[in-house]
Scaffold this active site. Structure first.
Site, PDB file in Angstrom:
ATOM      1  N   SER A 118       2.695  -3.049  10.085  1.00  0.00           N
ATOM      2  CA  SER A 118       4.700  -2.895  10.789  1.00  0.00           C
ATOM      3  C   SER A 118       5.159  -4.236  10.009  1.00  0.00           C
ATOM      4  O   SER A 118       6.101  -4.612  11.001  1.00  0.00           O
ATOM      5  CB  SER A 118       4.801  -2.076  12.117  1.00  0.00           C
ATOM      6  OG  SER A 118       4.132  -0.909  12.324  1.00  0.00           O
ATOM      7  N   LYS A 143       0.005   4.317  -0.262  1.00  0.00           N
ATOM      8  CA  LYS A 143      -0.811   5.263   0.095  1.00  0.00           C
ATOM      9  C   LYS A 143      -0.151   6.666  -0.344  1.00  0.00           C
ATOM     10  O   LYS A 143      -0.341   6.636  -1.694  1.00  0.00           O
ATOM     11  CB  LYS A 143       0.493   5.503   1.549  1.00  0.00           C
ATOM     12  CG  LYS A 143      -0.147   4.082   2.394  1.00  0.00           C
ATOM     13  CD  LYS A 143       0.300   4.980   4.039  1.00  0.00           C
ATOM     14  CE  LYS A 143      -0.151   3.426   4.677  1.00  0.00           C
ATOM     15  NZ  LYS A 143       0.484   3.398   5.861  1.00  0.00           N
ATOM     16  N   GLU A 168      -6.985   4.234   8.284  1.00  0.00           N
ATOM     17  CA  GLU A 168      -7.285   5.842   7.303  1.00  0.00           C
ATOM     18  C   GLU A 168      -7.872   6.385   6.662  1.00  0.00           C
ATOM     19  O   GLU A 168      -8.758   7.422   6.533  1.00  0.00           O
ATOM     20  CB  GLU A 168      -5.639   5.952   6.200  1.00  0.00           C
ATOM     21  CG  GLU A 168      -4.379   5.730   7.094  1.00  0.00           C
ATOM     22  CD  GLU A 168      -3.724   5.098   6.620  1.00  0.00           C
ATOM     23  OE1 GLU A 168      -3.123   5.762   5.290  1.00  0.00           O
ATOM     24  OE2 GLU A 168      -2.529   5.321   7.526  1.00  0.00           O
ATOM     25  N   HIS A 172      -9.986   0.926   4.787  1.00  0.00           N
ATOM     26  CA  HIS A 172      -8.363   1.306   5.429  1.00  0.00           C
ATOM     27  C   HIS A 172      -8.407   2.082   6.887  1.00  0.00           C
ATOM     28  O   HIS A 172      -9.372   2.688   6.324  1.00  0.00           O
ATOM     29  CB  HIS A 172      -6.714   1.904   4.678  1.00  0.00           C
ATOM     30  CG  HIS A 172      -5.941   1.536   4.669  1.00  0.00           C
ATOM     31  ND1 HIS A 172      -5.631   2.712   5.732  1.00  0.00           N
ATOM     32  CD2 HIS A 172      -4.375   0.953   4.828  1.00  0.00           C
ATOM     33  CE1 HIS A 172      -5.055   2.402   6.169  1.00  0.00           C
ATOM     34  NE2 HIS A 172      -4.488   1.519   5.707  1.00  0.00           N
ATOM     35  N   GLU A 220      -5.986  -5.741  10.457  1.00  0.00           N
ATOM     36  CA  GLU A 220      -4.757  -4.261  10.256  1.00  0.00           C
ATOM     37  C   GLU A 220      -5.269  -3.646  11.657  1.00  0.00           C
ATOM     38  O   GLU A 220      -5.882  -3.297  11.524  1.00  0.00           O
ATOM     39  CB  GLU A 220      -4.473  -3.470   9.676  1.00  0.00           C
ATOM     40  CG  GLU A 220      -4.381  -3.776   8.244  1.00  0.00           C
ATOM     41  CD  GLU A 220      -3.722  -3.092   7.166  1.00  0.00           C
ATOM     42  OE1 GLU A 220      -2.360  -3.228   6.355  1.00  0.00           O
ATOM     43  OE2 GLU A 220      -4.723  -1.826   7.134  1.00  0.00           O
ATOM     44  N   GLY A 238       2.341   1.476  10.604  1.00  0.00           N
ATOM     45  CA  GLY A 238       2.962   2.692  10.931  1.00  0.00           C
ATOM     46  C   GLY A 238       3.567   3.476  11.628  1.00  0.00           C
ATOM     47  O   GLY A 238       4.035   3.930  12.360  1.00  0.00           O
ATOM     48  N   ASN A 271       0.732  -0.931  -0.087  1.00  0.00           N
ATOM     49  CA  ASN A 271       0.138  -0.305   0.274  1.00  0.00           C
ATOM     50  C   ASN A 271       1.133   1.196   0.317  1.00  0.00           C
ATOM     51  O   ASN A 271       1.479   2.183   1.131  1.00  0.00           O
ATOM     52  CB  ASN A 271      -1.052   0.024   1.628  1.00  0.00           C
ATOM     53  CG  ASN A 271      -1.556   0.952   1.745  1.00  0.00           C
ATOM     54  OD1 ASN A 271      -1.739   1.992   0.858  1.00  0.00           O
ATOM     55  ND2 ASN A 271      -2.652   1.855   2.516  1.00  0.00           N
TER      56      ASN A 271
END
Ligand code: PEP
Length: 268
Positions: free
Chosen positions: A219, A15, A103, A101, A173, A179, A13
């Site tokens: 991660s 981003k 985000e 996702h 996730e 991250g 991904n």
């Protein structure tokens, strides 16, 4: 032990990173990974404006690398300024699309209802929906991980037919692991992925659930990938940071290939 029938999917991904020349250079740099025979499905998810650059570069080089988008609008066309639909993604011959996702949930208020609508439309257009679920740190600390994940799964898959489940991928996730460099402990990551499979079994039956690929994301890097990818219910990785550099993504694909070939030897 990773499941041979389902195989592994490794999706990067990207981003809102990378320019056109960086995408081209990345794909060129990744080419040697595909010289060895591979049973792993490898995928990258660039931003909208770079999807066709990635597709063209991959085609020119004849690589088995797949390209997916990071999001889409569920409505097919209309007065929705700034949006991109399944029709647009299909026209680019993409493999699939990331949906829900964390985000997107966090910064764009994406709801479970919207994710469900998008999943149905992606399937209708032959796109592989990669549906992301996972708990926030506060939810884990309050002991609510299982409830949160089960609710997200139930809502995302509501109204689907059992036959459609193998054409979907779920990515577990944990949001606190994305991250942050804090990977979820391997047994715990596998436990939650197994829980997802149990929930899908309850909703759609064992055949559908056994065919469903469930990725871990958060991660993942080359220090933890082998252990994660060898688990019974983890069928690959959704990778952010470690997919941005060609060397680290290549290492992850090589590790996934090794895990697959170890399983082949074990089965034989
Ligand atoms: C992600 O963005 O989906 C992700 C898993 O990121 P990272 O690998 O950087 O944690």
């Amino acid at each position: 032990m990773a499941n041979m029938q389902r195989g592994l999917l490794m999706a990067g991904n990207w981003k809102m990173f990378k320019t056109r020349s960086e995408v081209e250079a990345f794909i060129l740099g990744l080419a040697p990974v595909f010289q060895k025979s591979s049973q792993v499905e490898a995928m990258v998810c660039p931003s909208f404006t770079l999807l066709s650059t990635a597709q063209k570069t991959i085609k020119r080089m004849g690589l088995p690398l797949k390209v997916s988008a990071q999001n889409m609008e569920y409505r097919e066309e209309g007065a929705f300024t700034g949006e991109v639909s399944a029709i647009h993604l299909k026209e680019l011959e993409l493999r699939g699309v990331l949906l829900g996702h964390s985000e997107r949930r966090q910064y764009y208020n994406e709801t479970d209802v919207a994710i469900n609508q998008k999943t149905k439309v992606a399937l209708q257009y032959g796109l592989l929906p990669i549906v992301c679920v996972g708990e926030l740190l506060e939810q884990r600390q309050a002991g609510n991980t299982d409830t949160v994940v089960i609710e997200q799964i139930t809502k995302a898959l509501e109204g689907l037919d059992a036959k459609q489940i193998p054409a979907i991928v779920i990515a577990y996730e944990p949001v606190w692991a994305i991250g942050t460099g804090k990977v979820c402990e391997t047994p715990e990551a596998n436990r939650v992925c197994k829980l997802i499979r149990t929930q899908v079994t309850a909703q759609f039956g064992a055949d559908a659930a056994n065919a469903l690929r469930i990725l871990y994301g958060g991660s993942m890097n080359n220090a933890n990938a082998e252990a994660l990818l060898s688990q019974s219910d983890i069928d690959g990785g959704l990778i952010g940071g470690a997919s941005l550099k060609v060397d680290s993504f290549a290492e992850l694909l090589n590790t996934a290939n090794q895990v697959m070939s170890q399983q082949t030897v074990a089965v034989v």
